[in-house]
Design a protein around this motif. Sequence first.
Motif, PDB file in Angstrom:
ATOM      1  N   LEU A  81     -38.662  54.153 -24.753  1.00 47.02           N
ATOM      2  CA  LEU A  81     -38.264  54.926 -25.926  1.00 47.02           C
ATOM      3  C   LEU A  81     -39.335  55.952 -26.264  1.00 47.02           C
ATOM      4  O   LEU A  81     -39.032  57.133 -26.486  1.00 47.02           O
ATOM      5  CB  LEU A  81     -37.990  53.999 -27.112  1.00 47.02           C
ATOM      6  N   GLU A  82     -40.582  55.522 -26.272  1.00 45.54           N
ATOM      7  CA  GLU A  82     -41.682  56.447 -26.560  1.00 45.54           C
ATOM      8  C   GLU A  82     -41.732  57.592 -25.547  1.00 45.54           C
ATOM      9  O   GLU A  82     -41.916  58.751 -25.910  1.00 45.54           O
ATOM     10  CB  GLU A  82     -43.000  55.670 -26.554  1.00 45.54           C
ATOM     11  N   ALA A  83     -41.539  57.270 -24.276  1.00 50.42           N
ATOM     12  CA  ALA A  83     -41.577  58.303 -23.232  1.00 50.42           C
ATOM     13  C   ALA A  83     -40.441  59.311 -23.410  1.00 50.42           C
ATOM     14  O   ALA A  83     -40.651  60.529 -23.291  1.00 50.42           O
ATOM     15  CB  ALA A  83     -41.509  57.661 -21.849  1.00 50.42           C
ATOM     16  N   HIS A  84     -39.238  58.828 -23.711  1.00 52.08           N
ATOM     17  CA  HIS A  84     -38.096  59.732 -23.848  1.00 52.08           C
ATOM     18  C   HIS A  84     -38.166  60.545 -25.137  1.00 52.08           C
ATOM     19  O   HIS A  84     -37.767  61.712 -25.149  1.00 52.08           O
ATOM     20  CB  HIS A  84     -36.787  58.966 -23.722  1.00 52.08           C
ATOM     21  N   VAL A  85     -38.679  59.966 -26.212  1.00 50.98           N
ATOM     22  CA  VAL A  85     -38.882  60.729 -27.439  1.00 50.98           C
ATOM     23  C   VAL A  85     -39.903  61.839 -27.180  1.00 50.98           C
ATOM     24  O   VAL A  85     -39.700  62.993 -27.571  1.00 50.98           O
ATOM     25  CB  VAL A  85     -39.309  59.812 -28.609  1.00 50.98           C
ATOM     26  N   GLY A  86     -40.979  61.510 -26.488  1.00 50.93           N
ATOM     27  CA  GLY A  86     -41.989  62.520 -26.151  1.00 50.93           C
ATOM     28  C   GLY A  86     -41.419  63.634 -25.287  1.00 50.93           C
ATOM     29  O   GLY A  86     -41.706  64.815 -25.512  1.00 50.93           O
ATOM     30  N   ALA A  87     -40.593  63.261 -24.310  1.00 48.65           N
ATOM     31  CA  ALA A  87     -39.977  64.276 -23.445  1.00 48.65           C
ATOM     32  C   ALA A  87     -39.020  65.155 -24.245  1.00 48.65           C
ATOM     33  O   ALA A  87     -38.992  66.378 -24.065  1.00 48.65           O
ATOM     34  CB  ALA A  87     -39.246  63.604 -22.280  1.00 48.65           C
ATOM     35  N   ALA A  88     -38.241  64.545 -25.127  1.00 50.41           N
ATOM     36  CA  ALA A  88     -37.312  65.323 -25.952  1.00 50.41           C
ATOM     37  C   ALA A  88     -38.075  66.307 -26.843  1.00 50.41           C
ATOM     38  O   ALA A  88     -37.696  67.477 -26.954  1.00 50.41           O
ATOM     39  CB  ALA A  88     -36.437  64.396 -26.791  1.00 50.41           C
ATOM     40  N   ARG A  89     -39.154  65.839 -27.457  1.00 49.04           N
ATOM     41  CA  ARG A  89     -39.973  66.734 -28.293  1.00 49.04           C
ATOM     42  C   ARG A  89     -40.527  67.893 -27.465  1.00 49.04           C
ATOM     43  O   ARG A  89     -40.512  69.041 -27.912  1.00 49.04           O
ATOM     44  CB  ARG A  89     -41.131  65.954 -28.907  1.00 49.04           C
ATOM     45  N   ALA A  90     -41.008  67.576 -26.267  1.00 54.80           N
ATOM     46  CA  ALA A  90     -41.583  68.613 -25.404  1.00 54.80           C
ATOM     47  C   ALA A  90     -40.538  69.665 -25.029  1.00 54.80           C
ATOM     48  O   ALA A  90     -40.887  70.818 -24.763  1.00 54.80           O
ATOM     49  CB  ALA A  90     -42.179  67.982 -24.150  1.00 54.80           C
ATOM     50  N   MET A  91     -39.258  69.289 -25.011  1.00 54.06           N
ATOM     51  CA  MET A  91     -38.180  70.222 -24.689  1.00 54.06           C
ATOM     52  C   MET A  91     -37.655  70.954 -25.919  1.00 54.06           C
ATOM     53  O   MET A  91     -36.715  71.736 -25.815  1.00 54.06           O
ATOM     54  CB  MET A  91     -37.027  69.469 -24.027  1.00 54.06           C
ATOM     55  N   GLY A  92     -38.219  70.639 -27.074  1.00 56.00           N
ATOM     56  CA  GLY A  92     -37.808  71.329 -28.286  1.00 56.00           C
ATOM     57  C   GLY A  92     -36.716  70.654 -29.090  1.00 56.00           C
ATOM     58  O   GLY A  92     -36.165  71.263 -30.012  1.00 56.00           O
ATOM     59  N   VAL A  93     -36.396  69.401 -28.787  1.00 55.22           N
ATOM     60  CA  VAL A  93     -35.412  68.678 -29.595  1.00 55.22           C
ATOM     61  C   VAL A  93     -36.100  68.337 -30.926  1.00 55.22           C
ATOM     62  O   VAL A  93     -37.189  67.763 -30.940  1.00 55.22           O
ATOM     63  CB  VAL A  93     -34.918  67.401 -28.882  1.00 55.22           C
ATOM     64  N   ASP A  94     -35.457  68.687 -32.034  1.00 57.64           N
ATOM     65  CA  ASP A  94     -36.104  68.477 -33.334  1.00 57.64           C
ATOM     66  C   ASP A  94     -36.039  67.009 -33.766  1.00 57.64           C
ATOM     67  O   ASP A  94     -35.276  66.215 -33.213  1.00 57.64           O
ATOM     68  CB  ASP A  94     -35.540  69.425 -34.396  1.00 57.64           C
ATOM     69  N   GLU A  95     -36.845  66.685 -34.758  1.00 53.04           N
ATOM     70  CA  GLU A  95     -36.976  65.288 -35.209  1.00 53.04           C
ATOM     71  C   GLU A  95     -35.664  64.716 -35.745  1.00 53.04           C
ATOM     72  O   GLU A  95     -35.392  63.532 -35.564  1.00 53.04           O
ATOM     73  CB  GLU A  95     -38.088  65.165 -36.250  1.00 53.04           C
ATOM     74  N   GLU A  96     -34.856  65.565 -36.390  1.00 53.72           N
ATOM     75  CA  GLU A  96     -33.570  65.080 -36.900  1.00 53.72           C
ATOM     76  C   GLU A  96     -32.647  64.668 -35.751  1.00 53.72           C
ATOM     77  O   GLU A  96     -31.965  63.650 -35.824  1.00 53.72           O
ATOM     78  CB  GLU A  96     -32.897  66.142 -37.785  1.00 53.72           C
TER      79      GLU A  96
END
Length: 176
Positions: A81-96
């Motif tokens: 979960l931590e890895a995929h959240v980090g990857a999503a953030r790095a791609m510009g997916v917002d926190e919401e």
Amino acid sequence: MPRLTRLTPDTAVGASRDLLADLASRHGHIGDMVSTMAHSPAVLGGYLQLSRAMGRAKLDRKTSERISIAVQAQQGCGLCLEAHVGAARAMGVDEEEIARARAGTSDDPAIAAVIALALRIYREPTSITDEQVAALREHGYSDRALADVVGVVALNVLTGAFNLLAGLTPESDTGA
């Protein structure tokens, strides 16, 4: 605390030794999950092949990461979960959107629908309906993209279940 030991190219044997040596020469560092998977050359080889194959998936990477977040939130692998959240953030997916993915949805109806499919594949694939598949096609998902959802879910089940068995957590991980 990890339940299985990490292996290195020096401590692994056979095919696992060769796979780890190749990874070390190409990437310099071998993460805990991969080095622990080396106890089973079949699991390690299968993971590496599926991971490479899913890199060529038709699904948009941001969508794949949101699917992975939704599956890992259900499966309970904190490391994944931590890895995929980090990857999503790095791609510009917002926190919401990350929060929505954790909850199994999205603000975008097409992404919400594909996340719902992924969670059905994860939890109860026999519950998938013709109507659900038709609705996904109306959102523009091709047969290839729908098949790729199965691959994303399968990869997440493999990595999450392995990490949970091995006792690998964000606190125990020394790298990707």
